[in-house]
Scaffold this active site. Structure first.
Site, PDB file in Angstrom:
ATOM      1  N   ASP A  44      14.450 -29.936  -4.865  1.00 12.27           N
ATOM      2  CA  ASP A  44      15.346 -30.610  -6.081  1.00 12.27           C
ATOM      3  C   ASP A  44      15.643 -32.105  -5.976  1.00 12.27           C
ATOM      4  O   ASP A  44      15.566 -32.446  -4.578  1.00 12.27           O
ATOM      5  CB  ASP A  44      16.650 -29.757  -6.136  1.00 12.27           C
ATOM      6  CG  ASP A  44      17.412 -30.013  -7.271  1.00 12.27           C
ATOM      7  OD1 ASP A  44      17.142 -29.379  -8.208  1.00 12.27           O
ATOM      8  OD2 ASP A  44      18.268 -30.960  -7.212  1.00 12.27           O
ATOM      9  N   ARG A  52      14.064 -19.585 -13.385  1.00 15.43           N
ATOM     10  CA  ARG A  52      14.832 -18.582 -13.598  1.00 15.43           C
ATOM     11  C   ARG A  52      14.424 -17.469 -14.816  1.00 15.43           C
ATOM     12  O   ARG A  52      14.611 -16.449 -15.073  1.00 15.43           O
ATOM     13  CB  ARG A  52      16.287 -18.683 -13.911  1.00 15.43           C
ATOM     14  CG  ARG A  52      17.183 -19.027 -12.709  1.00 15.43           C
ATOM     15  CD  ARG A  52      18.453 -19.430 -12.761  1.00 15.43           C
ATOM     16  NE  ARG A  52      18.823 -20.826 -13.466  1.00 15.43           N
ATOM     17  CZ  ARG A  52      19.591 -21.412 -13.976  1.00 15.43           C
ATOM     18  NH1 ARG A  52      20.742 -20.796 -13.733  1.00 15.43           N
ATOM     19  NH2 ARG A  52      19.318 -22.602 -14.235  1.00 15.43           N
ATOM     20  N   TYR A  86      24.723 -38.522  -9.856  1.00 19.27           N
ATOM     21  CA  TYR A  86      25.340 -37.298  -9.300  1.00 19.27           C
ATOM     22  C   TYR A  86      26.108 -37.439  -8.251  1.00 19.27           C
ATOM     23  O   TYR A  86      27.083 -36.823  -7.728  1.00 19.27           O
ATOM     24  CB  TYR A  86      23.865 -36.361  -8.955  1.00 19.27           C
ATOM     25  CG  TYR A  86      23.387 -35.696 -10.058  1.00 19.27           C
ATOM     26  CD1 TYR A  86      23.737 -34.627 -10.711  1.00 19.27           C
ATOM     27  CD2 TYR A  86      22.382 -36.266 -10.893  1.00 19.27           C
ATOM     28  CE1 TYR A  86      23.377 -34.019 -11.980  1.00 19.27           C
ATOM     29  CE2 TYR A  86      21.706 -35.666 -11.928  1.00 19.27           C
ATOM     30  CZ  TYR A  86      22.091 -34.488 -12.581  1.00 19.27           C
ATOM     31  OH  TYR A  86      21.471 -33.975 -13.572  1.00 19.27           O
ATOM     32  N   ARG A 145      14.293 -15.690  -4.946  1.00 20.64           N
ATOM     33  CA  ARG A 145      15.611 -16.629  -5.005  1.00 20.64           C
ATOM     34  C   ARG A 145      16.718 -15.502  -4.488  1.00 20.64           C
ATOM     35  O   ARG A 145      17.224 -16.114  -3.580  1.00 20.64           O
ATOM     36  CB  ARG A 145      15.933 -17.284  -6.380  1.00 20.64           C
ATOM     37  CG  ARG A 145      17.198 -18.096  -6.183  1.00 20.64           C
ATOM     38  CD  ARG A 145      17.571 -18.586  -7.458  1.00 20.64           C
ATOM     39  NE  ARG A 145      18.830 -19.438  -7.660  1.00 20.64           N
ATOM     40  CZ  ARG A 145      19.852 -18.860  -8.002  1.00 20.64           C
ATOM     41  NH1 ARG A 145      20.095 -17.565  -8.353  1.00 20.64           N
ATOM     42  NH2 ARG A 145      20.861 -19.752  -8.141  1.00 20.64           N
ATOM     43  N   ARG A 173       9.859 -27.305 -14.662  1.00 17.67           N
ATOM     44  CA  ARG A 173      10.476 -26.224 -14.177  1.00 17.67           C
ATOM     45  C   ARG A 173       9.798 -24.877 -14.463  1.00 17.67           C
ATOM     46  O   ARG A 173      10.270 -23.856 -14.725  1.00 17.67           O
ATOM     47  CB  ARG A 173      12.011 -25.946 -14.957  1.00 17.67           C
ATOM     48  CG  ARG A 173      13.000 -26.964 -14.640  1.00 17.67           C
ATOM     49  CD  ARG A 173      13.692 -26.774 -13.412  1.00 17.67           C
ATOM     50  NE  ARG A 173      14.539 -27.878 -12.922  1.00 17.67           N
ATOM     51  CZ  ARG A 173      15.702 -28.214 -13.350  1.00 17.67           C
ATOM     52  NH1 ARG A 173      16.551 -27.014 -13.946  1.00 17.67           N
ATOM     53  NH2 ARG A 173      16.545 -28.979 -12.825  1.00 17.67           N
TER      54      ARG A 173
END
Ligand code: 1CP
Length: 348
Positions: free
Chosen positions: A75, A29, A152, A38, A25
């Protein structure tokens, strides 16, 4: 010494004085420049599907820190979407998907060939990166492992214990296995296309492998990863593959041999000295500093980073975190980790 890039040397089994380093990652963020791009893209999925901006955020941590590898910005949940699931992200909460709980819903998924319709912008991002990355930086492509992606798709969201996926697996084994097979086939084609676009290494993220035990671990973590690796190696024998069966515990031992992976990524629940003895004996390992140190920093970060470097110094090693860096991390702590690894001061 060969001219080969440091990451590729580690993956080929070479022991280096200083391990190469990248970070899960690393585009994310915690970086102000990521948050700005973003915002420019509008939302997370628009960023994933915009090749220019996805390449830009992939390059940001390379420019800032000079990591040895860049990981494609995308992703693991793009595969479900390419197979026909609805996918959206709820701000502050995470991903949401339409659920799969029956054979009929598995049958309604799109055929494997159709995935490229959705995923072609991702291949475009890879092509841009293959052109624009510094010569010494290795480009890593990735996908989720079938079990993690299935958790998921079945639950329609992230879950603390993967409960809905375990229920489906236990109650309708045939439909669950059919879903696993559909994801496995799609993942092979997706990763092959990333390699053909310029990815030099691929990584398979099985974030929820640790919730599988015994025969289930064999059947749904190990076997699908082995199948993906065999299919990719048949087409692209020289492309190294990193497998990350997160929280596999004792089952890390032998995982590389059983799956054909060139490197096993370790989460931070594994003791480095144990892993050096039982996992690194079979080849390259990657890991495994707790990502919490990217929040707290200081001498503890330096000490733990050094201990990991020392434990793995006798064999091929790629330094990384044990899981992704979190949004509350301090970018200066990332620099401290890199400086600590590269200084070599940890050598006793
Ligand atoms: O708000 C934002 O900007 C989105 C946060 C984010 C980011 C930066 C998500 C949503 N995905 C990503 C990128 C991403 N995801 C990468 C890019 C490359 C890099 O590492 O820099 C990669 C490799 C992933 C992989 C991924 N996505 C995994 C496997 C690794 C892991 O962390 O365990 C998983 C489980 C996902 C699903 C996902 N995507 C995003 C979130 C918040 C989640 C987890 C959801 C949950 O379980 O609740």
């Amino acid at each position: 010494m060969t001219e080969k890039k440091t990451i590729l040397r580690a993956l080929a089994g070479e022991t280096q004085d200083v391990p190469p380093i990248w970070m899960m990652r690393q585009a994310g963020r915690y970086l102000p420049e990521y948050r700005a791009t973003r915002a420019q893209a509008g939302d997370f999925l628009s960023l994933c599907y915009n090749p220019e901006l996805a390449a830009e955020v992939t390059l940001q941590p390379i420019r800032r820190y000079g990591f040895d590898a860049a990981i494609l910005f995308a992703d693991i949940l793009l595969i479900p979407q390419a197979l026909g699931a609805d996918l959206w992200f709820v701000t502050g909460e995470g991903p949401r998907l339409s659920t799969i709980t029956s054979q009929a819903e598995v049958d309604a998924l799109k055929p494997t060939d159709a995935i490229h319709d959705r995923l072609s912008p991702i291949y475009e991002t890879v092509k841009i990166l293959a052109r624009e990355l510094p010569k010494e930086t290795t480009l890593i492509g990735f996908a989720g492992a079938p079990w993690t992606v299935a958790t998921y798709m079945i639950a329609g969201r992230g879950t603390p214990d993967q409960g809905p996926a375990h229920t489906f697996k236990n109650e309708d084994r045939a439909a669950f296995s059919a879903l696993m097979e559909r994801i496995t086939d799609a993942t092979i084609e997706y990763l092959a296309a990333q390699i053909e676009a310029g990815a030099e290494v691929v990584k398979i993220f099985d974030s929820w492998a640790g919730s599988l035990n015994g025969a289930d671990f064999q059947d749904f973590a190990l076997a699908p990863t082995a199948k993906i690796i065999a299919a990719l190696k048949a087409r692209h024998p020289n492309v190294p593959i990193i497998a990350f069966p997160r929280e596999a515990g004792d089952a890390y031992q032998g995982f590389a041999k059983a799956t054909g992976a060139d490197c096993v990524a370790l989460d931070n629940s594994v003791a480095p000295d144990w892993a050096a003895q039982h996992v690194q004996v079979d080849g390259c390992v990657q890991g495994n500093l707790a990502s919490a140190h990217m929040v707290t920093g200081g001498q503890k970060l330096i000490d733990e980073t050094g201990a990991i470097c020392r434990a793995f110094a006798g064999g091929p090693h790629i330094f990384n975190l044990g899981h992704g860096i979190t949004p509350d991390a301090d970018p200066e702590n990332v620099q401290l980790m890199i400086d600590t690894v590269r200084s070599g001061n940890w050598r006793s």
